[in-house]
Design an enzyme around this catalytic site. Structure first.
Site, PDB file in Angstrom:
ATOM      1  N   LYS A  33     -19.209  25.878 -34.865  1.00 30.56           N
ATOM      2  CA  LYS A  33     -18.897  25.164 -36.088  1.00 30.56           C
ATOM      3  C   LYS A  33     -19.627  23.832 -36.173  1.00 30.56           C
ATOM      4  O   LYS A  33     -19.741  23.235 -37.243  1.00 30.56           O
ATOM      5  CB  LYS A  33     -17.381  24.858 -36.153  1.00 30.56           C
ATOM      6  CG  LYS A  33     -16.479  26.030 -36.058  1.00 30.56           C
ATOM      7  CD  LYS A  33     -15.014  25.526 -36.077  1.00 30.56           C
ATOM      8  CE  LYS A  33     -14.065  26.603 -35.683  1.00 30.56           C
ATOM      9  NZ  LYS A  33     -12.684  26.094 -35.511  1.00 30.56           N
ATOM     10  N   GLY A  34     -20.062  23.336 -35.053  1.00 31.20           N
ATOM     11  CA  GLY A  34     -20.505  21.946 -34.954  1.00 31.20           C
ATOM     12  C   GLY A  34     -21.567  21.493 -35.938  1.00 31.20           C
ATOM     13  O   GLY A  34     -21.645  20.315 -36.268  1.00 31.20           O
TER      14      GLY A  34
ATOM     15  N   GLU B  45     -28.691  22.770 -34.902  1.00 24.37           N
ATOM     16  CA  GLU B  45     -27.648  22.645 -33.875  1.00 24.37           C
ATOM     17  C   GLU B  45     -27.122  21.207 -33.860  1.00 24.37           C
ATOM     18  O   GLU B  45     -27.847  20.266 -34.200  1.00 24.37           O
ATOM     19  CB  GLU B  45     -28.274  23.040 -32.516  1.00 24.37           C
ATOM     20  CG  GLU B  45     -27.412  22.915 -31.305  1.00 24.37           C
ATOM     21  CD  GLU B  45     -26.146  23.766 -31.311  1.00 24.37           C
ATOM     22  OE1 GLU B  45     -25.324  23.576 -32.217  1.00 24.37           O
ATOM     23  OE2 GLU B  45     -25.962  24.582 -30.396  1.00 24.37           O
ATOM     24  N   ASP B  46     -25.878  21.042 -33.461  1.00 22.79           N
ATOM     25  CA  ASP B  46     -25.326  19.680 -33.423  1.00 22.79           C
ATOM     26  C   ASP B  46     -25.617  18.983 -32.101  1.00 22.79           C
ATOM     27  O   ASP B  46     -25.900  17.796 -32.082  1.00 22.79           O
ATOM     28  CB  ASP B  46     -23.817  19.681 -33.721  1.00 22.79           C
ATOM     29  CG  ASP B  46     -23.037  20.530 -32.741  1.00 22.79           C
ATOM     30  OD1 ASP B  46     -23.610  21.457 -32.151  1.00 22.79           O
ATOM     31  OD2 ASP B  46     -21.835  20.269 -32.545  1.00 22.79           O
TER      32      ASP B  46
ATOM     33  N   ASP C 111     -26.596  20.369 -24.799  1.00 24.17           N
ATOM     34  CA  ASP C 111     -25.959  19.748 -23.645  1.00 24.17           C
ATOM     35  C   ASP C 111     -26.576  20.378 -22.384  1.00 24.17           C
ATOM     36  O   ASP C 111     -27.663  19.987 -21.954  1.00 24.17           O
ATOM     37  CB  ASP C 111     -24.451  20.001 -23.784  1.00 24.17           C
ATOM     38  CG  ASP C 111     -23.596  19.233 -22.808  1.00 24.17           C
ATOM     39  OD1 ASP C 111     -24.030  19.027 -21.667  1.00 24.17           O
ATOM     40  OD2 ASP C 111     -22.472  18.847 -23.147  1.00 24.17           O
TER      41      ASP C 111
ATOM     42  N   LYS D 100     -28.265  15.670 -25.163  1.00 25.11           N
ATOM     43  CA  LYS D 100     -27.689  15.010 -23.993  1.00 25.11           C
ATOM     44  C   LYS D 100     -28.456  15.488 -22.754  1.00 25.11           C
ATOM     45  O   LYS D 100     -28.000  16.360 -22.014  1.00 25.11           O
ATOM     46  CB  LYS D 100     -26.205  15.372 -23.894  1.00 25.11           C
ATOM     47  CG  LYS D 100     -25.427  14.445 -22.989  1.00 25.11           C
ATOM     48  CD  LYS D 100     -24.041  14.991 -22.731  1.00 25.11           C
ATOM     49  CE  LYS D 100     -23.050  14.658 -23.816  1.00 25.11           C
ATOM     50  NZ  LYS D 100     -21.704  15.220 -23.500  1.00 25.11           N
TER      51      LYS D 100
ATOM     52  N   PHE E 177     -18.438  12.040 -23.802  1.00 22.75           N
ATOM     53  CA  PHE E 177     -17.955  13.106 -24.672  1.00 22.75           C
ATOM     54  C   PHE E 177     -18.146  12.667 -26.120  1.00 22.75           C
ATOM     55  O   PHE E 177     -17.474  11.758 -26.606  1.00 22.75           O
ATOM     56  CB  PHE E 177     -16.493  13.454 -24.391  1.00 22.75           C
ATOM     57  CG  PHE E 177     -16.203  14.851 -24.811  1.00 22.75           C
ATOM     58  CD1 PHE E 177     -16.161  15.884 -23.893  1.00 22.75           C
ATOM     59  CD2 PHE E 177     -16.055  15.153 -26.159  1.00 22.75           C
ATOM     60  CE1 PHE E 177     -15.954  17.197 -24.312  1.00 22.75           C
ATOM     61  CE2 PHE E 177     -15.853  16.455 -26.581  1.00 22.75           C
ATOM     62  CZ  PHE E 177     -15.798  17.476 -25.655  1.00 22.75           C
ATOM     63  N   VAL E 178     -19.073  13.334 -26.804  1.00 20.91           N
ATOM     64  CA  VAL E 178     -19.470  12.920 -28.157  1.00 20.91           C
ATOM     65  C   VAL E 178     -18.701  13.735 -29.204  1.00 20.91           C
ATOM     66  O   VAL E 178     -18.611  14.963 -29.104  1.00 20.91           O
ATOM     67  CB  VAL E 178     -20.998  13.101 -28.334  1.00 20.91           C
ATOM     68  CG1 VAL E 178     -21.435  12.666 -29.721  1.00 20.91           C
ATOM     69  CG2 VAL E 178     -21.748  12.292 -27.275  1.00 20.91           C
TER      70      VAL E 178
ATOM     71  N   ASP F 255     -16.600  18.231 -32.018  1.00 24.89           N
ATOM     72  CA  ASP F 255     -15.160  18.159 -31.745  1.00 24.89           C
ATOM     73  C   ASP F 255     -14.830  17.869 -30.286  1.00 24.89           C
ATOM     74  O   ASP F 255     -15.668  18.062 -29.389  1.00 24.89           O
ATOM     75  CB  ASP F 255     -14.501  19.489 -32.095  1.00 24.89           C
ATOM     76  CG  ASP F 255     -14.819  20.572 -31.055  1.00 24.89           C
ATOM     77  OD1 ASP F 255     -16.015  20.769 -30.741  1.00 24.89           O
ATOM     78  OD2 ASP F 255     -13.885  21.193 -30.528  1.00 24.89           O
TER      79      ASP F 255
ATOM     80  N   ARG G 104     -13.779  16.354 -35.796  1.00 19.54           N
ATOM     81  CA  ARG G 104     -14.984  16.817 -36.496  1.00 19.54           C
ATOM     82  C   ARG G 104     -15.196  16.038 -37.790  1.00 19.54           C
ATOM     83  O   ARG G 104     -16.306  15.932 -38.285  1.00 19.54           O
ATOM     84  CB  ARG G 104     -14.877  18.306 -36.851  1.00 19.54           C
ATOM     85  CG  ARG G 104     -14.896  19.251 -35.659  1.00 19.54           C
ATOM     86  CD  ARG G 104     -15.112  20.680 -36.146  1.00 19.54           C
ATOM     87  NE  ARG G 104     -14.725  21.671 -35.153  1.00 19.54           N
ATOM     88  CZ  ARG G 104     -15.527  22.146 -34.213  1.00 19.54           C
ATOM     89  NH1 ARG G 104     -16.765  21.720 -34.117  1.00 19.54           N
ATOM     90  NH2 ARG G 104     -15.095  23.052 -33.366  1.00 19.54           N
TER      91      ARG G 104
HETATM   92  C1  PRP Z   1     -21.097  23.098 -28.615  1.00 19.54           C
HETATM   93  C2  PRP Z   1     -22.293  22.711 -29.461  1.00 19.54           C
HETATM   94  C3  PRP Z   1     -23.392  23.563 -28.919  1.00 19.54           C
HETATM   95  C4  PRP Z   1     -23.009  23.778 -27.464  1.00 19.54           C
HETATM   96  C5  PRP Z   1     -23.864  22.929 -26.595  1.00 19.54           C
HETATM   97  O1  PRP Z   1     -20.507  24.209 -29.196  1.00 19.54           O
HETATM   98  O2  PRP Z   1     -22.067  22.951 -30.814  1.00 19.54           O
HETATM   99  O3  PRP Z   1     -23.476  24.803 -29.585  1.00 19.54           O
HETATM  100  O4  PRP Z   1     -21.638  23.386 -27.347  1.00 19.54           O
HETATM  101  O5  PRP Z   1     -23.528  23.093 -25.256  1.00 19.54           O
HETATM  102  P1  PRP Z   1     -24.510  23.654 -24.143  1.00 19.54           P
HETATM  103  O6  PRP Z   1     -25.874  23.061 -24.373  1.00 19.54           O
HETATM  104  O7  PRP Z   1     -23.888  23.117 -22.859  1.00 19.54           O
HETATM  105  O8  PRP Z   1     -24.486  25.133 -24.203  1.00 19.54           O
HETATM  106  P2  PRP Z   1     -18.986  24.666 -28.968  1.00 19.54           P
HETATM  107  O9  PRP Z   1     -18.966  25.889 -28.124  1.00 19.54           O
HETATM  108  O10 PRP Z   1     -18.182  23.488 -28.517  1.00 19.54           O
HETATM  109  O11 PRP Z   1     -18.552  25.142 -30.382  1.00 19.54           O
HETATM  110  P3  PRP Z   1     -18.425  24.364 -31.780  1.00 19.54           P
HETATM  111  O12 PRP Z   1     -19.826  24.219 -32.326  1.00 19.54           O
HETATM  112  O13 PRP Z   1     -17.581  25.275 -32.592  1.00 19.54           O
HETATM  113  O14 PRP Z   1     -17.788  23.017 -31.525  1.00 19.54           O
END
Ligand code: PRP
Length: 176
Positions: free
Chosen positions: A43-44, A99-100, A103, A131, A152-153, A159, A165
């Site tokens: 969703k991000g 992508e948001d 990580d 990050k 933690f962003v 979220d 969010r």
């Molecule tokens: C978050 C974010 C990325 C992913 C990054 O998604 O939106 O898709 O984590 O992490 P990584 O590089 O360690 O794989 P999340 O699964 O939290 O879902 P969301 O977008 O619904 O918040």
């Protein structure tokens, strides 16, 4: 862990607006005549996508994909799957993934690999935040908004436990 945490501002809504505008200029230059398909990862990315595409004044299409990763606490556990797939064929299309946050890089690496197999004409990545301190797999980010520290962003779509969010600024949580 962060249930009592107060979000502190990392990047203000004005800084976000300026950065999204700069990204839009670059993307407009590169995709002007390509009718690209922008694929947001739910969703991000929803807020970033909404602001970005309003600044793109040329023909484009929008899609969303939803992934899930199991056993994840604060970060991806590495087992990722598509829970809501694409409804638009991407073979031969110029695809830009929105992508948001990148990580560990596990999510985006999985997705780019999944999309590449569908033979797009081109496949690039636009990420609002990066990050790099937590990276497990190298990732090339073609269009990047902000580099963030190992905190933690949240906010502007991101979220913690599905909360925050809706914050208009990019913030971080400190456990106190
Ligand atoms: C978050 C974010 C990325 C992913 C990054 O998604 O939106 O898709 O984590 O992490 P990584 O590089 O360690 O794989 P999340 O699964 O939290 O879902 P969301 O977008 O619904 O918040």
């Amino acid at each position: 862990m962060y249930s009592e945490a107060k979000p502190r501002i990392l990047f203000t809504r004005q800084e976000i607006e300026a950065t999204v505008s700069q990204l839009a200029v670059r993307i407009s230059k590169d995709y002007q005549d390509k009718n690209p398909l922008l694929i947001g990862i739910l969703k991000g990315s929803f807020m970033f996508m909404a602001d970005l595409i309003r600044l793109l004044n040329f023909p484009l299409e929008v899609e969303f994909i939803r992934l899930s990763s199991y056993g994840r606490g604060r970060a991806s556990a590495g087992k990722i799957k598509v829970v809501q797939g694409l409804r638009t064929p991407i073979k031969g299309r110029d695809v830009l993934v929105i992508e948001d946050i990148v990580d560990t890089g596990l999510t985006i690496t999985f997705l780019l690999d999944y999309l590449q197999k569908k033979q797009p004409a081109s496949l690039k990545l636009c990420a609002l935040t990066d990050k790099p301190s937590r990276r497990k797999i190298p990732v090339t980010i073609d269009y990047l908004g902000f580099t963030v520290p190992d905190k933690f962003v949240v906010g502007y779509g991101l979220d913690w436990d599905e909360k925050f969010r809706n914050l208009p600024d990019i913030c971080y949580l400190e456990d106190e």
